[in-house]
Scaffold this active site. Sequence first.
Site, PDB file in Angstrom:
ATOM      1  N   GLU A 163       0.885  -1.178   0.000  1.00  0.00           N
ATOM      2  CA  GLU A 163       0.000   0.000   0.000  1.00  0.00           C
ATOM      3  C   GLU A 163       0.911   1.212   0.000  1.00  0.00           C
ATOM      4  OE1 GLU A 163      -3.052  -0.219  -0.532  1.00  0.00           O
ATOM      5  OE2 GLU A 163      -3.122  -2.394  -0.275  1.00  0.00           O
TER       6      GLU A 163
ATOM      7  N   CYS B  31      -2.408   8.031   4.484  1.00  0.00           N
ATOM      8  CA  CYS B  31      -2.345   7.656   3.067  1.00  0.00           C
ATOM      9  C   CYS B  31      -3.611   8.075   2.343  1.00  0.00           C
ATOM     10  CB  CYS B  31      -2.114   6.157   2.928  1.00  0.00           C
ATOM     11  SG  CYS B  31      -3.169   5.206   3.997  1.00  0.00           S
TER      12      CYS B  31
HETATM   13  P1  NAP Z   1       8.938   4.265   3.768  1.00  0.00           P
HETATM   14  O1  NAP Z   1      10.025   5.246   3.758  1.00  0.00           O
HETATM   15  O2  NAP Z   1       8.615   3.616   2.480  1.00  0.00           O
HETATM   16  O3  NAP Z   1       9.324   3.152   4.846  1.00  0.00           O
HETATM   17  C1  NAP Z   1       8.496   2.021   5.081  1.00  0.00           C
HETATM   18  C2  NAP Z   1       9.370   0.812   5.380  1.00  0.00           C
HETATM   19  O4  NAP Z   1      10.064   0.410   4.196  1.00  0.00           O
HETATM   20  C3  NAP Z   1      10.427   1.073   6.436  1.00  0.00           C
HETATM   21  O5  NAP Z   1      10.585  -0.084   7.205  1.00  0.00           O
HETATM   22  C4  NAP Z   1      11.652   1.355   5.606  1.00  0.00           C
HETATM   23  O6  NAP Z   1      12.847   1.038   6.296  1.00  0.00           O
HETATM   24  C5  NAP Z   1      11.465   0.422   4.430  1.00  0.00           C
HETATM   25  N1  NAP Z   1      12.122   0.909   3.224  1.00  0.00           N
HETATM   26  C6  NAP Z   1      12.045   2.159   2.716  1.00  0.00           C
HETATM   27  N2  NAP Z   1      12.778   2.232   1.583  1.00  0.00           N
HETATM   28  C7  NAP Z   1      13.316   1.008   1.385  1.00  0.00           C
HETATM   29  C8  NAP Z   1      14.177   0.462   0.379  1.00  0.00           C
HETATM   30  N3  NAP Z   1      14.635   1.193  -0.652  1.00  0.00           N
HETATM   31  N4  NAP Z   1      14.539  -0.831   0.477  1.00  0.00           N
HETATM   32  C9  NAP Z   1      14.085  -1.573   1.513  1.00  0.00           C
HETATM   33  N5  NAP Z   1      13.288  -1.107   2.489  1.00  0.00           N
HETATM   34  C10 NAP Z   1      12.900   0.168   2.428  1.00  0.00           C
HETATM   35  O7  NAP Z   1       7.562   4.855   4.285  1.00  0.00           O
HETATM   36  P2  NAP Z   1       7.241   5.864   5.449  1.00  0.00           P
HETATM   37  O8  NAP Z   1       8.415   5.973   6.330  1.00  0.00           O
HETATM   38  O9  NAP Z   1       5.976   5.489   6.054  1.00  0.00           O
HETATM   39  O10 NAP Z   1       7.001   7.159   4.583  1.00  0.00           O
HETATM   40  C11 NAP Z   1       5.694   7.750   4.396  1.00  0.00           C
HETATM   41  C12 NAP Z   1       5.056   7.397   3.054  1.00  0.00           C
HETATM   42  O11 NAP Z   1       4.265   6.222   3.177  1.00  0.00           O
HETATM   43  C13 NAP Z   1       4.085   8.401   2.485  1.00  0.00           C
HETATM   44  O12 NAP Z   1       4.366   8.586   1.127  1.00  0.00           O
HETATM   45  C14 NAP Z   1       2.706   7.794   2.636  1.00  0.00           C
HETATM   46  O13 NAP Z   1       1.738   8.141   1.713  1.00  0.00           O
HETATM   47  C15 NAP Z   1       2.990   6.374   2.550  1.00  0.00           C
HETATM   48  N6  NAP Z   1       1.969   5.635   3.280  1.00  0.00           N
HETATM   49  C16 NAP Z   1       1.072   4.915   2.586  1.00  0.00           C
HETATM   50  C17 NAP Z   1       0.085   4.212   3.249  1.00  0.00           C
HETATM   51  C18 NAP Z   1      -0.913   3.407   2.491  1.00  0.00           C
HETATM   52  O14 NAP Z   1      -1.727   2.702   3.078  1.00  0.00           O
HETATM   53  N7  NAP Z   1      -0.916   3.452   1.183  1.00  0.00           N
HETATM   54  C19 NAP Z   1       0.042   4.232   4.634  1.00  0.00           C
HETATM   55  C20 NAP Z   1       0.985   4.949   5.314  1.00  0.00           C
HETATM   56  C21 NAP Z   1       1.963   5.647   4.614  1.00  0.00           C
HETATM   57  P3  NAP Z   1      13.642   2.093   7.235  1.00  0.00           P
HETATM   58  O15 NAP Z   1      13.401   1.597   8.599  1.00  0.00           O
HETATM   59  O16 NAP Z   1      15.073   1.964   6.809  1.00  0.00           O
HETATM   60  O17 NAP Z   1      13.077   3.444   6.984  1.00  0.00           O
END
Ligand code: NAP
Length: 494
Positions: free
Chosen positions: A248, A285
């Site tokens: 998501e 989100c």
């Molecule tokens: P994120 O930066 O994507 O991090 C989420 C998880 O993925 C963390 O555990 C992160 O590890 C890991 N990760 C990030 N980049 C990676 C990579 N290149 N390779 C492997 N693992 C990776 O998300 P976030 O911190 O929640 O950032 C907010 C974003 O999430 C916003 O854009 C928001 O819209 C979106 N979001 C979407 C939803 C939905 O339901 N669609 C819900 C909530 C949030 P680390 O521990 O190293 O950071």
Amino acid sequence: MQKLQSFKARTGEPLGAPLMACTPEQVDAAAEAAAQAFVSWSASNGATRAALLRGLAAALESDREDLVALADEETALGPVRLNGELDRTAFQLRRFADIAERGVPFAFTDDPAVPGAPPVGHPAMVRQRVPLGPVAMFSASNFPFAFSVLGGDTASALAAGCPVVVKAHSGHLVLSNRVAGLIPRVLKSQGLPAGLISMIQGSGTDVGVRLIRHPAIAAGAFTGSTRGGAALQAEANGRPRPIPFYGELGSTNPVVALPAILATKGAELAATLAGSIAQGCGQFCTSPGVIVLIDSPQDKATNDAFVQQLTTALSAQNPHAMLTPGMRQAFDAGVVHMTAAGAHPLVKEAGNAEAPRPFLAQVNAVSFIAKSALREELFGPSSLIVRAESVAEALDVLQAVGGSLTVTLWGAETESNDTRALARGAMNIAGRVLFAGVPTGVAVTAAQQHGGPWPSSTQPMTTSVGDAALDRFLRPVCLQDAPAWLLARQGQPC
Ligand code: NAP
């Protein structure tokens, strides 16, 4: 070994002692223990699964006061929201307990033999489902309970018969450890293996990638950014044995407001929308990030008045601190980026060190469609008004968005060519289409759909919220001319 430090979201001060990132061996051990646990858990019945899910809900609730206080320090989301989120998390666990107990994971289609030649004639066939195997679950930053250690992905995977290895989110590590600390006692009291639910921590590119690559992992579940989700999806696809990856991701959640409703309810809708944009500091989100107004000549004044009402209402909002300094930096940089791309600011005040100020900007549809920078999600208390000159142009705006968790359509109560076209256009790009209210707030129900075309989700035919989230972790199997002893199990695992 890499040290991980958590911080208080409001002050930036360190929270607790540094924690140790998992070693590669620890990641592998968690995946292997999950594979061991899969043997018995995949064969468990609905009552066993329900007992575990209810035990986890009770454990969470029994520690509510301390968990909420800790979560508030670590995320700044506030006790009201966090108590509500904990309620929702326990509700989800119990709902999936009921689903398992009702036998939903074991439902089957009986297709008795038809004598004669094919294609009419066929053997006796039964279609049922089996659990996929251990799930790598990546916690969300913005839902420290409901989409984290014991959140919806964990609940639905367990109900399906799949063990879970959680990759904790760096934004609430101390809380994640605290919640994970509740699990062993529940597992032990029910005679279940410790490897059934475990948690690892460390950077995504390090421990997260190692986990998704592990041969014992059979699926990934992720809530987070489009960039992070895309990177992990590529890992899931690039394995020698590719696995499903349910991500998501980011979403702009357009709200299309027709002039007639703005003429009668503009001030009320502006206040509601401003509250939704700033809720949780915009860290949802489903936050409404794009507002589409349709400016036929006779309606321009109504739309202008609504823009003014929204500007006033949003200026009055006081968002709290963001979850992490990284998210705050990304928000501030996103405001600069969007302004540089041509968005005309309507509300743009400098925030202070603790919290950002809301951001509202306006752009015409032609620019929005032409410039991808204007269509990127800006995670935080912000929204972009897009002025279209006709319904046809508003439909082009939706088409340019491409994929969204939600589209909201205000003022479509009466059927007409326009409302039909807009409803169809909204359904073409969104997982959920609302005709009243605001998109923030995602009910956990049978009909819920939280997922949509890319970039909102990697698997638009699935949902991460609601009862159908279970389906992600079950694979159909057809039993042809199966022996009586197997048929007698009626979809139950053997
Ligand atoms: P994120 O930066 O994507 O991090 C989420 C998880 O993925 C963390 O555990 C992160 O590890 C890991 N990760 C990030 N980049 C990676 C990579 N290149 N390779 C492997 N693992 C990776 O998300 P976030 O911190 O929640 O950032 C907010 C974003 O999430 C916003 O854009 C928001 O819209 C979106 N979001 C979407 C939803 C939905 O339901 N669609 C819900 C909530 C949030 P680390 O521990 O190293 O950071």
